[in-house]
Design a protein around this motif. Structure first.
Motif, PDB file in Angstrom:
ATOM      1  N   ILE A  49      24.343  17.688  37.121  1.00 44.20           N
ATOM      2  CA  ILE A  49      23.884  18.865  36.375  1.00 44.20           C
ATOM      3  C   ILE A  49      24.903  20.002  36.518  1.00 44.20           C
ATOM      4  CG2 ILE A  49      22.139  20.704  36.316  1.00 44.20           C
ATOM      5  CD1 ILE A  49      20.046  18.518  36.965  1.00 44.20           C
ATOM      6  N   PHE A  50      25.351  20.230  37.755  1.00 40.33           N
ATOM      7  CA  PHE A  50      26.352  21.270  38.001  1.00 40.33           C
ATOM      8  C   PHE A  50      27.648  20.978  37.231  1.00 40.33           C
ATOM      9  CE2 PHE A  50      30.026  22.750  40.453  1.00 40.33           C
ATOM     10  CZ  PHE A  50      29.783  24.112  40.445  1.00 40.33           C
ATOM     11  N   GLU A  51      28.113  19.742  37.293  1.00 42.75           N
ATOM     12  CA  GLU A  51      29.349  19.342  36.606  1.00 42.75           C
ATOM     13  C   GLU A  51      29.204  19.480  35.091  1.00 42.75           C
ATOM     14  OE1 GLU A  51      33.296  18.195  36.432  1.00 42.75           O
ATOM     15  OE2 GLU A  51      32.107  18.820  38.157  1.00 42.75           O
ATOM     16  N   ASN A  52      28.054  19.107  34.559  1.00 40.06           N
ATOM     17  CA  ASN A  52      27.804  19.224  33.132  1.00 40.06           C
ATOM     18  C   ASN A  52      27.821  20.695  32.693  1.00 40.06           C
ATOM     19  OD1 ASN A  52      27.207  18.352  30.506  1.00 40.06           O
ATOM     20  ND2 ASN A  52      25.011  18.601  30.863  1.00 40.06           N
ATOM     21  N   ASN A  53      27.194  21.559  33.478  1.00 40.59           N
ATOM     22  CA  ASN A  53      27.194  22.996  33.177  1.00 40.59           C
ATOM     23  C   ASN A  53      28.597  23.587  33.266  1.00 40.59           C
ATOM     24  OD1 ASN A  53      24.469  23.062  32.670  1.00 40.59           O
ATOM     25  ND2 ASN A  53      23.921  23.731  34.737  1.00 40.59           N
ATOM     26  N   ARG A  54      29.376  23.122  34.241  1.00 40.33           N
ATOM     27  CA  ARG A  54      30.751  23.606  34.391  1.00 40.33           C
ATOM     28  C   ARG A  54      31.594  23.198  33.170  1.00 40.33           C
ATOM     29  NH1 ARG A  54      35.697  22.148  36.028  1.00 40.33           N
ATOM     30  NH2 ARG A  54      35.161  19.978  36.380  1.00 40.33           N
ATOM     31  N   LYS A  55      31.434  21.969  32.714  1.00 41.17           N
ATOM     32  CA  LYS A  55      32.173  21.501  31.531  1.00 41.17           C
ATOM     33  C   LYS A  55      31.764  22.273  30.283  1.00 41.17           C
ATOM     34  CE  LYS A  55      33.235  16.834  33.091  1.00 41.17           C
ATOM     35  NZ  LYS A  55      32.997  15.398  32.899  1.00 41.17           N
ATOM     36  N   LYS A  56      30.465  22.552  30.152  1.00 42.50           N
ATOM     37  CA  LYS A  56      30.006  23.340  29.007  1.00 42.50           C
ATOM     38  C   LYS A  56      30.595  24.748  29.053  1.00 42.50           C
ATOM     39  CE  LYS A  56      25.583  21.070  28.064  1.00 42.50           C
ATOM     40  NZ  LYS A  56      24.108  21.229  28.101  1.00 42.50           N
ATOM     41  N   HIS A  57      30.627  25.324  30.255  1.00 44.26           N
ATOM     42  CA  HIS A  57      31.176  26.661  30.413  1.00 44.26           C
ATOM     43  C   HIS A  57      32.671  26.682  30.064  1.00 44.26           C
ATOM     44  CE1 HIS A  57      31.575  30.723  31.962  1.00 44.26           C
ATOM     45  NE2 HIS A  57      32.574  30.328  32.730  1.00 44.26           N
ATOM     46  N   LEU A  58      33.420  25.680  30.532  1.00 43.41           N
ATOM     47  CA  LEU A  58      34.852  25.590  30.207  1.00 43.41           C
ATOM     48  C   LEU A  58      35.069  25.398  28.708  1.00 43.41           C
ATOM     49  CD1 LEU A  58      36.244  23.415  33.152  1.00 43.41           C
ATOM     50  CD2 LEU A  58      36.623  25.850  32.736  1.00 43.41           C
TER      51      LEU A  58
END
Length: 188
Positions: A22-31
């Motif tokens: 979930i954290f990694e997915n949110n980070r990718k969306k943010h990038l």
């Protein structure tokens, strides 16, 4: 005992993996959102610059070749530079300064009807642009382009000449009207 440790550890590991994904997915969306925002800023600045160049070239009747060379400044900015927050900010400032210089030249042309000086300034600027695509690197944009932008400024001697021309034409008009008034008074 072992089964109770496994019963606690396995759900805990699953929970950790789930939190990581979930954290990694949110980070990718943010990038991706940041990258899209930077791309939008680049596109907006480039389009605004191209509109300014088009208007400038159209009103001062510059050749298509010169217009294309002016476009090259914006088009090649990110060829040899990475896209980052800082480089996009520098790009926006750079094309804004160039647009202001074109606007000042256009203002000079509209005020003084001095197309020769405007063409001279722009040709001097274009002649000093890099001839090879590799010349449009970070060093060019950070150092050389700022210096070249000064070539677009109208020299004071040209401003004085146009002011003197306007003053002398106003004096001629005043002299002619005085002569006409004198002739009217004399004939009456």
């Amino acid at each position: 005992m072992l089964s109770s440790i496994a019963a606690i550890t396995i759900p805990l590991l699953l929970l950790m993996f789930l939190a990581f994904f979930i954290f990694e997915n949110n980070r990718k969306k943010h990038l991706a959102a940041q990258k899209l925002a930077l791309s939008t800023r680049i596109s907006d600045a480039k389009n605004s610059y191209k509109v300014d160049v088009e208007r400038f070239c159209e009103e001062t009747k510059l050749a298509t070749k010169i217009r294309d060379q002016l476009y090259t400044i914006a088009n090649n900015y990110f060829v040899y530079q990475s896209i980052s927050e800082d480089s996009v900010a520098v790009f926006e400032i750079t094309v804004n300064k160039l647009s202001q210089s074109y606007s000042q030249l256009l203002h000079h042309f509209n005020d003084h009807d001095d197309l020769e000086t405007v063409h001279e300034r722009i040709e001097l600027f274009v002649d000093n642009l890099p001839t090879q695509p590799r010349g449009y690197n970070a060093g060019f944009y950070q150092n050389s382009l700022t210096t070249l932008n000064h070539l677009l400024m109208i020299p004071e001697s040209a401003l004085e000449n146009t002011d003197n021309d306007e003053d002398s034409s106003e004096e001629k008009v005043d002299d002619n009207s005085s002569e006409q008034e004198y002739e009217q008074v004399r004939s009456a």
